[in-house]
Design a protein around this motif. Structure first.
Motif, PDB file in Angstrom:
ATOM      1  N   GLU A 121      10.463   7.627 -18.370  1.00  0.00           N
ATOM      2  CA  GLU A 121       9.704   6.410 -18.686  1.00  0.00           C
ATOM      3  C   GLU A 121       8.445   6.760 -19.466  1.00  0.00           C
ATOM      4  O   GLU A 121       8.066   6.049 -20.411  1.00  0.00           O
ATOM      5  N   GLN A 122       7.787   7.858 -19.083  1.00  0.00           N
ATOM      6  CA  GLN A 122       6.577   8.283 -19.789  1.00  0.00           C
ATOM      7  C   GLN A 122       6.885   8.651 -21.239  1.00  0.00           C
ATOM      8  O   GLN A 122       6.090   8.381 -22.138  1.00  0.00           O
ATOM      9  N   GLU A 123       8.040   9.262 -21.452  1.00  0.00           N
ATOM     10  CA  GLU A 123       8.413   9.684 -22.803  1.00  0.00           C
ATOM     11  C   GLU A 123       8.702   8.501 -23.718  1.00  0.00           C
ATOM     12  O   GLU A 123       8.626   8.625 -24.946  1.00  0.00           O
ATOM     13  N   LEU A 137       0.825  -1.200   0.000  1.00  0.00           N
ATOM     14  CA  LEU A 137       0.000   0.000   0.000  1.00  0.00           C
ATOM     15  C   LEU A 137       0.864   1.255   0.000  1.00  0.00           C
ATOM     16  O   LEU A 137       0.597   2.212  -0.735  1.00  0.00           O
ATOM     17  N   GLU A 138       1.908   1.239   0.805  1.00  0.00           N
ATOM     18  CA  GLU A 138       2.817   2.381   0.840  1.00  0.00           C
ATOM     19  C   GLU A 138       3.494   2.595  -0.516  1.00  0.00           C
ATOM     20  O   GLU A 138       3.662   3.725  -0.980  1.00  0.00           O
ATOM     21  N   ASP A 139       3.895   1.494  -1.142  1.00  0.00           N
ATOM     22  CA  ASP A 139       4.523   1.602  -2.460  1.00  0.00           C
ATOM     23  C   ASP A 139       3.556   2.190  -3.481  1.00  0.00           C
ATOM     24  O   ASP A 139       3.939   3.005  -4.324  1.00  0.00           O
ATOM     25  N   ALA A 140       2.292   1.747  -3.410  1.00  0.00           N
ATOM     26  CA  ALA A 140       1.290   2.256  -4.346  1.00  0.00           C
ATOM     27  C   ALA A 140       1.080   3.758  -4.149  1.00  0.00           C
ATOM     28  O   ALA A 140       0.965   4.519  -5.108  1.00  0.00           O
ATOM     29  N   LYS A 141       1.024   4.189  -2.881  1.00  0.00           N
ATOM     30  CA  LYS A 141       0.860   5.614  -2.594  1.00  0.00           C
ATOM     31  C   LYS A 141       2.058   6.407  -3.095  1.00  0.00           C
ATOM     32  O   LYS A 141       1.917   7.496  -3.648  1.00  0.00           O
ATOM     33  N   LYS A 142       3.244   5.842  -2.874  1.00  0.00           N
ATOM     34  CA  LYS A 142       4.469   6.525  -3.295  1.00  0.00           C
ATOM     35  C   LYS A 142       4.499   6.679  -4.819  1.00  0.00           C
ATOM     36  O   LYS A 142       4.841   7.731  -5.349  1.00  0.00           O
ATOM     37  N   GLU A 143       4.125   5.598  -5.524  1.00  0.00           N
ATOM     38  CA  GLU A 143       4.123   5.657  -6.987  1.00  0.00           C
ATOM     39  C   GLU A 143       3.114   6.682  -7.495  1.00  0.00           C
ATOM     40  O   GLU A 143       3.386   7.417  -8.450  1.00  0.00           O
ATOM     41  N   ALA A 144       1.949   6.727  -6.847  1.00  0.00           N
ATOM     42  CA  ALA A 144       0.921   7.684  -7.264  1.00  0.00           C
ATOM     43  C   ALA A 144       1.403   9.118  -7.054  1.00  0.00           C
ATOM     44  O   ALA A 144       1.181  10.000  -7.892  1.00  0.00           O
ATOM     45  N   LYS A 145       2.084   9.351  -5.935  1.00  0.00           N
ATOM     46  CA  LYS A 145       2.595  10.692  -5.649  1.00  0.00           C
ATOM     47  C   LYS A 145       3.683  11.077  -6.649  1.00  0.00           C
ATOM     48  O   LYS A 145       3.749  12.222  -7.102  1.00  0.00           O
ATOM     49  N   GLU A 146       4.542  10.113  -6.991  1.00  0.00           N
ATOM     50  CA  GLU A 146       5.604  10.390  -7.956  1.00  0.00           C
ATOM     51  C   GLU A 146       5.026  10.708  -9.332  1.00  0.00           C
ATOM     52  O   GLU A 146       5.509  11.604 -10.030  1.00  0.00           O
ATOM     53  N   GLU A 147       3.980   9.990  -9.721  1.00  0.00           N
ATOM     54  CA  GLU A 147       3.347  10.250 -11.008  1.00  0.00           C
ATOM     55  C   GLU A 147       2.689  11.630 -11.028  1.00  0.00           C
ATOM     56  O   GLU A 147       2.740  12.338 -12.040  1.00  0.00           O
ATOM     57  N   GLU A 148       2.089  12.018  -9.898  1.00  0.00           N
ATOM     58  CA  GLU A 148       1.464  13.338  -9.825  1.00  0.00           C
ATOM     59  C   GLU A 148       2.519  14.431  -9.947  1.00  0.00           C
ATOM     60  O   GLU A 148       2.325  15.419 -10.668  1.00  0.00           O
ATOM     61  N   ARG A 149       3.659  14.260  -9.263  1.00  0.00           N
ATOM     62  CA  ARG A 149       4.753  15.224  -9.378  1.00  0.00           C
ATOM     63  C   ARG A 149       5.224  15.335 -10.830  1.00  0.00           C
ATOM     64  O   ARG A 149       5.424  16.428 -11.355  1.00  0.00           O
ATOM     65  N   VAL A 185       5.344  18.580 -13.345  1.00  0.00           N
ATOM     66  CA  VAL A 185       6.581  19.060 -13.965  1.00  0.00           C
ATOM     67  C   VAL A 185       6.438  19.067 -15.485  1.00  0.00           C
ATOM     68  O   VAL A 185       6.814  20.033 -16.159  1.00  0.00           O
ATOM     69  N   SER A 186       5.871  18.001 -16.037  1.00  0.00           N
ATOM     70  CA  SER A 186       5.678  17.917 -17.488  1.00  0.00           C
ATOM     71  C   SER A 186       4.779  19.038 -17.989  1.00  0.00           C
ATOM     72  O   SER A 186       5.007  19.614 -19.067  1.00  0.00           O
ATOM     73  N   TYR A 187       3.760  19.372 -17.210  1.00  0.00           N
ATOM     74  CA  TYR A 187       2.840  20.441 -17.593  1.00  0.00           C
ATOM     75  C   TYR A 187       3.586  21.776 -17.695  1.00  0.00           C
ATOM     76  O   TYR A 187       3.419  22.527 -18.671  1.00  0.00           O
ATOM     77  N   LEU A 188       4.406  22.072 -16.696  1.00  0.00           N
ATOM     78  CA  LEU A 188       5.162  23.326 -16.715  1.00  0.00           C
ATOM     79  C   LEU A 188       6.158  23.364 -17.869  1.00  0.00           C
ATOM     80  O   LEU A 188       6.366  24.416 -18.492  1.00  0.00           O
ATOM     81  N   MET A 189       6.751  22.213 -18.174  1.00  0.00           N
ATOM     82  CA  MET A 189       7.719  22.158 -19.259  1.00  0.00           C
ATOM     83  C   MET A 189       7.046  22.361 -20.617  1.00  0.00           C
ATOM     84  O   MET A 189       7.551  23.083 -21.484  1.00  0.00           O
ATOM     85  N   LYS A 190       5.874  21.739 -20.804  1.00  0.00           N
ATOM     86  CA  LYS A 190       5.206  21.786 -22.099  1.00  0.00           C
ATOM     87  C   LYS A 190       4.402  23.075 -22.295  1.00  0.00           C
ATOM     88  O   LYS A 190       4.391  23.652 -23.390  1.00  0.00           O
ATOM     89  N   GLU A 237      14.998  13.126  -8.470  1.00  0.00           N
ATOM     90  CA  GLU A 237      15.534  12.062  -9.328  1.00  0.00           C
ATOM     91  C   GLU A 237      14.444  11.058  -9.698  1.00  0.00           C
ATOM     92  O   GLU A 237      14.398  10.565 -10.830  1.00  0.00           O
ATOM     93  N   ASN A 238      13.571  10.747  -8.752  1.00  0.00           N
ATOM     94  CA  ASN A 238      12.446   9.849  -9.052  1.00  0.00           C
ATOM     95  C   ASN A 238      11.532  10.481 -10.095  1.00  0.00           C
ATOM     96  O   ASN A 238      11.013   9.793 -10.986  1.00  0.00           O
ATOM     97  N   CYS A 239      11.323  11.785  -9.975  1.00  0.00           N
ATOM     98  CA  CYS A 239      10.489  12.516 -10.937  1.00  0.00           C
ATOM     99  C   CYS A 239      11.101  12.448 -12.330  1.00  0.00           C
ATOM    100  O   CYS A 239      10.403  12.214 -13.316  1.00  0.00           O
ATOM    101  N   ARG A 240      12.414  12.624 -12.413  1.00  0.00           N
ATOM    102  CA  ARG A 240      13.097  12.554 -13.693  1.00  0.00           C
ATOM    103  C   ARG A 240      12.911  11.163 -14.314  1.00  0.00           C
ATOM    104  O   ARG A 240      12.648  11.036 -15.520  1.00  0.00           O
ATOM    105  N   ALA A 241      13.036  10.119 -13.478  1.00  0.00           N
ATOM    106  CA  ALA A 241      12.910   8.748 -13.979  1.00  0.00           C
ATOM    107  C   ALA A 241      11.501   8.475 -14.497  1.00  0.00           C
ATOM    108  O   ALA A 241      11.315   7.815 -15.525  1.00  0.00           O
ATOM    109  N   VAL A 242      10.485   8.988 -13.797  1.00  0.00           N
ATOM    110  CA  VAL A 242       9.099   8.792 -14.224  1.00  0.00           C
ATOM    111  C   VAL A 242       8.847   9.482 -15.566  1.00  0.00           C
ATOM    112  O   VAL A 242       8.228   8.920 -16.470  1.00  0.00           O
TER     113      VAL A 242
END
Length: 284
Positions: free
Chosen positions: A276-278, A226-238, A242-247, A268-273
């Motif tokens: 991966e999205q790109e 559950l903690e991992d799922a929350k962490k992943e969701a938060k990282e994706e939101e971040r 960031v992508s919105y501001l860049m684009k 760094e986690n944000c950069r990795a996400v």
């Protein structure tokens, strides 16, 4: 090993309720208690107001996927007698579209019970039950029951065979039996009334489960996931921000993360996400 240490640290920081403090109203404990067949049967009898001849396990924590890309459904307790399939859910927090969720659970039950080669006439009746600590429809009722009806002909029964019951442990109980009032009061306030054998049995089982090392280990693994799922969701939101501001505003990654105050490991986690999205192909 390092990742496990970080997970354990997050748990110690109090983000997850300790296993020893779980009550019947907590989803994980609710599942474990309802795995006891006699308790499950008596709870159903109390909610439905009728005797149930037999109940047998189908499969707890059942995951279903109707077909790709079908969304998986995990049914907390899924059992049936000769005629009816039941799904009982504990819902401790307010949830949007809870009616649609109940509809989807019903369809998943139908797909599971109608095996290949069977006719539609062999579909079991289905009852989806939500026990809620928040009022799902804001009408202050202890019970909301929904069945299929004909809008033009009130006495026409289409015999669709499905019911959805939403119980609110805090609503008006004027039309509920004393036993049902006591059950909902136990869910909400953990009060064990004198002379109520079922609630005493539920509470004794909760106490036993709190001391069961197998349950504690299962909860630990559940909490980590559950903690991992929350962490992943938060990282994706971040990453999305960031992508919105860049684009949309032409910022660089460094400028966007600085603007949002994202630093260190989170950066760094944000950069990795984002990287991966790109890599993902564009969808039409």
């Amino acid at each position: 090993m390092e990742e496990n240490t970080r997970k354990e640290k997050r748990l110690r920081n109090g983000r997850i309720k300790p296993y020893e403090e779980l009550t019947f109203a907590d989803d994980f404990m609710f599942k474990r208690v309802m795995m006891h067949e006699d308790i499950c049967r008596q709870v159903l009898e109390r909610i439905l107001g009728k005797r149930i001849r037999t109940i047998r396990f189908h499969e707890t924590e059942k995951s279903m996927k109707n077909s790709p890309p079908g969304k998986g459904v995990r049914l907390d307790v899924y059992r049936w007698n000769d005629d009816t399939a039941y799904d009982i859910e504990m819902q401790t927090s307010a949830m949007g579209a809870i009616g649609l969720r109940a509809r989807y659970y019903q369809s998943a039950m139908d797909m599971d019970s109608l095996e290949s080669g069977k006719s539609y006439e062999e579909l079991k009746e289905g009852v989806v039950i939500f026990i809620c600590l928040k009022d799902p429809f804001d009408r202050r009722l202890a019970r909301y029951t929904f069945r299929e009806t004909c809008q033009e002909v009130a006495d026409l029964d289409p015999k669709i065979g499905t019911s959805k019951i939403f119980l609110f442990a805090g609503g008006n109980m004027d039309h509920e039996s004393m036993e049902m009032k006591q059950f909902l009061d136990y869910v909400r306030n953990h009060v064990v009334p004198a002379g109520d054998a079922l609630i005493r049995k539920i509470d004794d089982t909760v106490v036993f489960e709190r001391q069961d090392t197998r349950g504690k280990e299962a909860y630990r693994m559940f909490s980590l996931a559950l903690e991992d799922a929350k962490k992943e969701a938060k990282e994706e939101e971040r990453a999305d921000n960031v992508s919105y501001l860049m684009k949309k505003h032409g910022m660089t990654f460094e400028e966007a993360t600085a603007f949002l105050g994202i630093q260190g490991e989170d950066k760094e986690n944000c950069r990795a996400v984002i990287e991966e999205q790109e890599k993902q192909p564009e969808t039409a």
